[in-house]
Design an enzyme around this catalytic site. Structure first.
Site, PDB file in Angstrom:
ATOM      1  N   GLY A   1     -58.530  32.563  90.962  1.00  0.00           N
ATOM      2  CA  GLY A   1     -58.549  33.672  89.998  1.00  0.00           C
ATOM      3  C   GLY A   1     -57.685  33.217  88.849  1.00  0.00           C
ATOM      4  O   GLY A   1     -56.494  33.384  88.869  1.00  0.00           O
ATOM      5  N   CYS A   2     -58.323  32.585  87.840  1.00  0.00           N
ATOM      6  CA  CYS A   2     -57.509  31.937  86.803  1.00  0.00           C
ATOM      7  C   CYS A   2     -56.890  32.965  85.885  1.00  0.00           C
ATOM      8  O   CYS A   2     -57.567  33.582  85.091  1.00  0.00           O
ATOM      9  CB  CYS A   2     -58.319  30.924  85.997  1.00  0.00           C
ATOM     10  SG  CYS A   2     -60.067  31.215  86.012  1.00  0.00           S
ATOM     11  N   ILE A   3     -55.619  33.135  86.007  1.00  0.00           N
ATOM     12  CA  ILE A   3     -54.945  34.121  85.176  1.00  0.00           C
ATOM     13  C   ILE A   3     -53.525  33.654  84.928  1.00  0.00           C
ATOM     14  O   ILE A   3     -52.972  32.957  85.758  1.00  0.00           O
ATOM     15  CB  ILE A   3     -55.000  35.497  85.853  1.00  0.00           C
ATOM     16  CG1 ILE A   3     -54.894  36.597  84.844  1.00  0.00           C
ATOM     17  CG2 ILE A   3     -53.992  35.594  86.965  1.00  0.00           C
ATOM     18  CD1 ILE A   3     -55.427  37.915  85.302  1.00  0.00           C
TER      19      ILE A   3
END
Ligand SMILES: Cc1cc2nc3c(=O)[nH]c(=O)nc-3n(C[C@H](O)[C@H](O)[C@H](O)COP(=O)(O)OP(=O)(O)OC[C@H]3O[C@@H](n4cnc5c(N)ncnc54)[C@H](O)[C@@H]3O)c2cc1C
Lengths: 105, 410
Positions: free
Chosen positions: A103-105
């Site tokens: 979950g690229c954040i």
């Protein structure tokens, strides 16, 4: 790394049960994991998604996003929610023997 | 003369143009930077506009003020990048820019068109956004006369720039409606595709607690399929409905269309790059910096800043045929405005999640990490001055590009 008995084999997994090594995967393992998360038996619809995801992973090194599966494999997002209810992105990766999606954040 | 072309004069492009104009020998190098828009927007300021904290003039300045002498600035839309010919086609006058090296810094923008029902007759009426200058100002106007009801903040999909901005918006909304004396008439809800307030566990927990304290509801795992503006509901792929009177959307974010057209992007027009040095995975003379790159870290100005520092060091070696020996670690450093004059600071990278502790900042700090404080709020307000006067101009900041564990409680 913790290990786990899946379909009669000892498999390395992470803390959330995602397989550590995609090469350990087999169709039997997929069926067993599907059973565990309550989506068994796997249908043709499931296999289309799983096969796409595994192929895509070997090309990109990452589990595909829902958007990518929809666009590239032609499976509507709504259908993905029917096949892999409640959090399809994670469930697809889990059953396909890929690591947890970043979950690229 | 060798030619370096930079596409996009936003946060990343401007910083890099400034740094490289000092580092490269301008007798040997011609640097050209292209952008379609005369105005530089301080995007973090958009957050404060809806609540009247900043006005429109607080967040804009002419782009040219920040482009150093010796760098040619071209105002034009970019039509096509042709990597096989090492050239870029511009819309204006059909001009063609050949390059030896190309830096793509075209950012990412909100795309309300991508969600059915979002960008229709109710847009800027009962449906608003604050990710654009126009949107933030329209919402400010709307909130001045809004007398309460169900305000829903919805994040359409990941990734989107400044992952904490929707939370900050809802924290500030809580404060604003208190101040206006109508908080009891306002229902605040965050509908998010994430399993909670944030992805990283410890920050998610802290932010989740603050949301609860402020009586803000969270609808997790909500991936929006469509808006039904006639019924005032947003509907997820699982047919879950969330009703609203005022919908504040963070639309799908996508990289520039020119990236897609030129065959340089992924499904969302982000350029696949090496996450340690930003070199395109397909072309050995193209780099992508800032929001335009597909890095697995936050799309944020602070990330672009740390990345730019690593990039220029590597670039100076790369052009001389040396190995790039600086590795970006995904460092991000974000002030989160939490309302009532307080803020939270988080500092993290690809591998280390935000941790509590103290953040030492020589001459100014320390700031408390992962904890609310007034000092952190001032950090956020100070950031605008730093942005215009230090960051964009490519000057040294007292924070290292590499994340440090000093002061953090692991
Ligand atoms: C509401 C909000 C709050 C934020 N808060 C923070 C914060 O608190 N802290 C933080 O660090 N970051 C924050 N950010 C994020 C930050 O603003 C961005 O990450 C940063 O500006 C990215 O820089 P960039 O150079 O990659 O892209 P940009 O600064 O967006 O620049 C891209 C440039 O490319 C140009 N361009 C694009 N396509 C074309 C084309 N086809 N032709 C010509 N020109 C083109 C555009 O005109 C633009 O000037 C926030 C953003 C928003 C929207």
């Amino acid at each position: 790394m913790p290990t786990k008995e899946i379909a009669g084999k000892t498999i390395e997994v992470d803390a959330e049960g995602f397989m550590a090594n995609p090469n350990d995967w087999s169709k039997d393992i997929a069926e067993a994991l599907a059973e565990e998360i309550g989506i068994a038996p796997l249908t043709e619809g499931h296999w289309k998604v799983i096969e796409f995801s595994r192929n895509d992973f070997s090309a990109t090194g990452e589990a595909p996003t829902l958007r990518r599966i929809t666009k590239q494999a032609g499976v509507p997002t709504k259908e993905l929610y029917k096949l892999f209810p409640k959090g399809p992105a994670k469930k697809v990766a889990l059953v396909s023997g890929l690591g947890k999606p970043t979950g690229c954040i | 003369m060798k030619k370096l072309v930079i596409l996009g004069a936003g946060t990343a492009g401007t910083m890099v143009a400034n740094k490289l104009s000092h580092m490269l020998d301008l007798n040997e190098w011609k640097i050209t930077i292209v952008d379609q828009d005369e105005t530089h927007y301080y995007q973090p300021g958009f957050l404060f506009i809806p609540f009247g904290i900043y006005g429109p003039n607080d967040v804009i300045k002419p782009k040219r003020d920040f482009i150093p002498a010796g760098v040619e600035m071209v105002m034009s839309e970019i039509e096509l990048i042709e990597p096989d010919k090492n050239q870029v086609k511009l819309v204006k006058d059909g001009r063609v820019l050949p390059y030896d090296f190309l830096i793509v810094a075209t950012g990412t923008t909100p795309r309300p068109d991508e969600t059915p029902g979002l960008h229709n007759g109710e847009w800027r009426k009962s449906i608003h956004d604050f990710y654009t200058f126009e949107g933030a100002n329209a919402l400010a106007k709307h909130l001045r006369t809004w007398d309460g009801g169900r305000l829903v903040v919805n994040i359409v999909d990941l990734p989107y720039k400044c992952p904490v901005a929707p939370l900050e918006f809802i924290f500030l909304a809580d404060w604003y409606f208190h101040k206006m004396g109508i908080r009891h008439k306002v229902d605040l809800t965050l509908a998010t595709p994430l399993p909670g307030a944030f992805t990283k566990p410890r920050a998610a927990k802290l932010l989740g607690n603050i949301l609860e304290e402020k009586n803000i509801k969270v609808v997790p795992d909500f991936l929006i399929e469509r808006v039904e503006p006639d019924k005032n509901v947003i509907v997820s792929y699982e047919e879950e409905e969330v009703p609203y009177d005022l919908l504040v959307t963070v639309p799908l974010n996508m990289g520039a269309d020119v990236i897609g057209r030129s065959g340089l992007g992924d499904d969302l027009n982000y350029v696949p790059v090496d996450k340690g040095n930003f070199l395109s995975t397909k072309h050995d003379n193209i780099f992508a910096l800032g929001d335009a790159a597909n890095l697995p870290t936050s799309k944020a100005g602070s990330v672009a800043h740390f990345a730019a520092e690593v990039f220029v060091e590597n670039f100076m070696r790369y052009i001389d045929g040396l190995e790039m020996n600086h590795e970006f670690d995904g460092h991000a450093n974000c002030y989160i405005e939490s309302g009532f004059g307080k803020g939270i600071l988080i500092d993290f990278n690809y591998d280390v999640e935000p941790l509590p502790g103290k953040f030492p900042l020589p001459g100014i700090g320390p700031f408390s990490l992962l904890q609310e404080s007034e000092m952190n709020h001032w950090g956020k307000m100070m950031f605008r001055w730093i942005y215009w006067n230090v960051l964009l101009k490519g000057k040294e900041m007292p924070i290292t590009a590499q994340m440090s564990m000093a002061g953090k409680w692991a």
